[in-house]
Design a protein around this motif. Sequence first.
Motif, PDB file in Angstrom:
ATOM      1  N   TRP A   1       4.106   1.219  -8.759  1.00 23.23           N
ATOM      2  CA  TRP A   1       2.960   0.215  -8.719  1.00 23.23           C
ATOM      3  C   TRP A   1       3.787  -1.201  -8.916  1.00 23.23           C
TER       4      TRP A   1
ATOM      5  N   GLN B   1       1.401   4.067  -3.015  1.00 22.52           N
ATOM      6  CA  GLN B   1       0.503   5.722  -2.301  1.00 22.52           C
ATOM      7  C   GLN B   1       2.136   6.134  -3.158  1.00 22.52           C
ATOM      8  N   GLU B   2       3.103   5.380  -3.527  1.00 17.66           N
ATOM      9  CA  GLU B   2       4.341   6.288  -4.102  1.00 17.66           C
ATOM     10  C   GLU B   2       4.284   5.912  -5.344  1.00 17.66           C
TER      11      GLU B   2
ATOM     12  N   ILE C   1       0.300  -1.460   0.021  1.00 21.92           N
ATOM     13  CA  ILE C   1       0.297  -0.323  -0.256  1.00 21.92           C
ATOM     14  C   ILE C   1       0.750   1.485   0.384  1.00 21.92           C
ATOM     15  N   GLU C   2       1.923   1.185   0.768  1.00 28.64           N
ATOM     16  CA  GLU C   2       3.041   2.348   0.765  1.00 28.64           C
ATOM     17  C   GLU C   2       3.484   2.538  -0.579  1.00 28.64           C
TER      18      GLU C   2
ATOM     19  N   ASN D   1      -6.359  -5.624  -2.707  1.00 31.51           N
ATOM     20  CA  ASN D   1      -5.364  -4.577  -2.467  1.00 31.51           C
ATOM     21  C   ASN D   1      -5.166  -5.050  -4.643  1.00 31.51           C
TER      22      ASN D   1
END
Length: 218
Positions: free
Chosen positions: A16, A12-13, A8-9, A39
């Motif tokens: 992918w 966010q960055e 997930i982090e 996810n």
Amino acid sequence: MDKNQQGIELLQEGKWEEALKLFTEQIEEKPEDPAAYINFGHVLAEMNDAERALKFYQKAVEVAPDSSAAQYALGSFCFTNERFEEAAQRFERAIRSGMEEADAYFMLGLSFLYLDQTVMALPYLMRAVELDGEDVEARFQFALALAKTEQYEEAEKNLQQVVKQDPDHADAFYNLGVLYAGHYEEAEKAAEFFDRALEIQPDHMLAGYGKKMLEKTE
């Protein structure tokens, strides 16, 4: 930190591929954990790969039918793709599986509204407002459902609360105008609400039409 959280982090960055690699590893290590499937589905949905995203959401539900998060994720996917009947079923199962969040009730109520089942929608929209009184959109949809079921006083009370919370909510002012023109038969007050809606949104066609209709009846 587990691989789901790390993934997930990375998402966010904007990393992918690295995120997908971690989710894949998590699935291989814990094939009964729905989180990685969810996810992975989110990433594919973001990539506009709806067909594959659906398979991952369905897999999450398959491995953990009692997972409220899995049911909610599949419900959200169905809603986004205008499969409202299935969306309603999934949101309902998410709630039955223990999801006691305002958004779950709101999305279930909204699904019923899109299915033209206003009476079914009402208790879920009411619950959404009870759980989160600051959710302006939930209260607005609740007010519309109340008006559709001819509970006009309650509808007005909630619309007034909407414009108190969001003074620039043009649609709420328009619907207050409709209430005062139709139910209360107070044309002057209705015109004030239509004017306020047009002041906020000059191209609000329905408010403009409402005002013209009032002028014709004078």
